[in-house]
Design a protein around this motif. Structure first.
Motif, short mmCIF file in Angstrom:
data_model
loop_
_atom_site.label_atom_id
_atom_site.label_comp_id
_atom_site.label_asym_id
_atom_site.label_seq_id
_atom_site.Cartn_x
_atom_site.Cartn_y
_atom_site.Cartn_z
N LEU A 471 -30.79 2.30 -20.44
CA LEU A 471 -31.99 2.61 -21.22
C LEU A 471 -33.04 3.31 -20.36
N PRO A 472 -33.68 4.35 -20.88
CA PRO A 472 -34.77 4.98 -20.13
C PRO A 472 -35.96 4.03 -19.99
N GLY A 473 -36.77 4.26 -18.96
CA GLY A 473 -37.89 3.36 -18.70
C GLY A 473 -38.89 3.30 -19.82
N SER A 474 -38.97 4.34 -20.65
CA SER A 474 -39.95 4.38 -21.74
C SER A 474 -39.45 3.74 -23.02
N ASP A 475 -38.19 3.29 -23.05
CA ASP A 475 -37.63 2.73 -24.28
C ASP A 475 -38.36 1.44 -24.66
N PRO A 476 -38.85 1.33 -25.90
CA PRO A 476 -39.63 0.15 -26.30
C PRO A 476 -38.84 -1.15 -26.31
N ARG A 477 -37.49 -1.06 -26.22
CA ARG A 477 -36.69 -2.28 -26.23
C ARG A 477 -36.52 -2.89 -24.85
N ARG A 478 -36.88 -2.14 -23.82
CA ARG A 478 -36.68 -2.64 -22.45
C ARG A 478 -37.40 -3.96 -22.17
N PRO A 479 -38.69 -4.12 -22.55
CA PRO A 479 -39.37 -5.38 -22.21
C PRO A 479 -38.65 -6.62 -22.75
N GLN A 480 -38.16 -6.54 -23.98
CA GLN A 480 -37.47 -7.68 -24.57
C GLN A 480 -36.16 -7.96 -23.84
N ILE A 481 -35.41 -6.90 -23.50
CA ILE A 481 -34.13 -7.09 -22.80
C ILE A 481 -34.38 -7.61 -21.39
N GLU A 482 -35.41 -7.10 -20.72
CA GLU A 482 -35.73 -7.58 -19.37
C GLU A 482 -36.11 -9.06 -19.40
N ALA A 483 -36.91 -9.46 -20.40
CA ALA A 483 -37.32 -10.87 -20.50
C ALA A 483 -36.11 -11.77 -20.73
N ARG A 484 -35.20 -11.34 -21.62
CA ARG A 484 -34.02 -12.15 -21.89
C ARG A 484 -33.10 -12.20 -20.68
N CYS A 485 -33.02 -11.09 -19.94
CA CYS A 485 -32.20 -11.04 -18.74
C CYS A 485 -32.70 -12.04 -17.70
#
Length: 492
Positions: A471-485
């Motif tokens: 995922l690119p750094g600007s993708d709005p889904r990254r924060p949720q995936i990072e938190a779950r990771c």
């Protein structure tokens, strides 16, 4: 609000307080309130809100909050809101509040040191903060004007909130456009910052984007699963979402964007005057012309099986929903897999192993025929005489054809997760393993992101790590995936 943040917040609060006192005393204020605030005060006072009122009203008992949260559409985006706002709220000494469309606070998270202060002001789950309940405030006013709002100190009509600065934005239903609720960040006066409203507004847009993605997935799932019903209609017909949007039509054009289906209605009239029969499907509605207005009759019965995911298994027979318990769902799964038919002995062995009893199976088949019709479930051998649309077959077919994203979107979860029948277990494990393998091998960030949000991928650390790589750094889904990771890593 940007200008407010550029000044000393305490001095700004004093100036607003002077304006507040003058206006409420009926005098001419040296600096009038903003038009937004003035209009809100007028609405609030017209609703008989007392500026000296203490706290908002409690309209939902604490014991009922969990069920309300579970049923509310914004529950689906709470992981996103937490990953985007709560950490910022903690560091900046704020609390995040989320309301429903009526201004009832359902969620509250943030700086623990502020929660007592929030309690004293009635900023708690179950309290209603609409304008007509507690006057001008960011949450109530953003719902009233349907736009992002910042309210600082004495811009609140009720004095209880004068020690707060708040910013809120509405979140809309991507299906109907209606307001679902409000997202708010609130904090003490000295924490006011010009970026608060922009942050909340951007977060609300991210939430709406995620809801649109989920709606698109639901639409595609409805279309893929229920096309056999539409193809089974002779003449004009359409598939509708639960809210009445056209998902697919035969012919393709000539349909309005949305058709209102009153509760319990079995017929509707289109704007062009045509009358259509309404049949309820598991995920929406099927419309078709009455037999009297169609040259032909309908074809074979259409059978829809919905056996994947945690919900109760259900079958739809020619538009009629038939709730099922686990045992008949197992039988229907086996019969759908073996369209040539099975004897009672084969069914007993397939589903219950060496201990299976053919006599018991015959009794269960008899009860199942009573539920779905003898014309659908034939005997000698036992077989399904219908056009069968099963969610598990849709997933398997999409995987065979290399359509991984379609397979993921058609899969609501594990197949009959409570079943211990040998053939069901084998099929369940096959689908789960093949879907995961296809996702991890896809190198498609869209597929990986959806899998991480899916019931089957939520606890898959490897999938989350691959998704973050793609995922690119600007993708709005990254924060949720990072938190779950992070959560999954901590659990190792």
């Amino acid at each position: 609000m940007t200008n407010d943040g550029e000044r000393d917040p305490i001095a700004r609060a004093r100036a607003l307080s002077a304006t507040y006192d003058s206006v409420l005393a009926g005098d001419r204020a040296a600096t009038p309130p903003r038009p937004l605030v003035s209009a809100s005060w007028q609405r609030s006072l017209a609703a008989h809100v007392d500026p000296d009122k203490g706290l908002p009203p409690v309209v939902v008992p604490e014991s009922e909050i969990p069920e309300l949260r579970k049923a509310h559409p914004l529950n689906e985006v709470m992981p996103l809101l937490r990953s985007t706002l709560v950490s910022i709220a903690d560091e900046a000494m704020h609390v995040m509040l989320v309301t429903d469309a009526n201004g009832v606070i359902l969620w509250r998270e943030g700086a623990s040191s502020l929660l007592h202060t929030a309690d004293d002001s009635g900023l708690c789950p179950g309290y209603r903060v609409s304008e007509d309940a507690i006057g001008t405030n960011a949450m109530g006013t953003t719902i009233a004007v349907d736009a992002p709002v910042a309210i600082h100190s004495a811009e609140h009509l009720v004095r209880t909130f004068h020690r707060w600065t708040c910013a809120a934005a509405p979140v809309h239903d991507p299906d109907t456009g209606a307001i679902l609720g409000a997202i708010d960040i609130s904090g003490p006066l000295h924490t006011v910052h010009p970026a608060m409203m922009q942050l909340v507004s951007a977060t609300a847009q991210l939430a709406e984007h995620q809801l649109r993605v989920r709606l698109a997935i639901a639409d595609e799932r409805l279309r893929v699963r229920n096309m056999p019903h539409l193809r089974n209609v002779n003449g004009a017909g359409a598939l509708l979402s639960p809210s009445g949007r056209i998902i697919a039509g035969e012919p393709y054009d000539g349909w309005p964007a949305r058709i209102e289906v009153p509760p319990g209605a079995d017929r509707v009239q289109l704007p062009d005057g045509r009358e259509m029969v309404v049949e309820r499907l598991a995920e929406g509605y099927l419309l078709y012309q009455p037999k009297s207005s169609s040259a032909s009759t309908r074809k074979r019965s259409a059978l829809t099986l919905r056996f994947m995911g945690e919900g109760a298994p259900s079958v739809v027979v020619d538009g009629k929903v038939v709730p099922l318990t686990l045992r008949p769902a197992e039988l229907l799964t086996a019969l759908a897999l073996h369209r040539e038919g099975l004897t009672a002995e084969r069914l007993a062995l397939s589903l219950y192993g060496e201990d299976g009893n053919p006599t018991t199976v015959r009794g269960e088949i008899l009860r199942l025929r009573g539920l779905i019709g003898a014309h659908v479930l034939r005997t000698r051998p036992y077989r399904l005489d219908a056009t069968v649309d099963s969610d598990f077959d849709v997933v398997r077919r999409a995987l065979r054809e290399g359509r991984t994203l379609d397979a993921l979107r058609a899969c609501a979860g594990e197949l009959l997760p409570r079943s211990d029948a040998p053939e069901i277990r084998e099929l369940r494990d096959e689908i789960t393993a093949n879907l995961r393998q296809a996702v991890l091998a896809s190198d498609d960030p869209e597929v990986l992101a959806e899998y991480c949000a899916h019931a089957l991928g939520r606890d898959d650390l490897e999938a989350h790590e691959i998704a973050l790589d793609l995922l690119p750094g600007s993708d709005p889904r990254r924060p949720q995936i990072e938190a779950r990771c992070r959560v999954l890593t901590d659990e190792l």
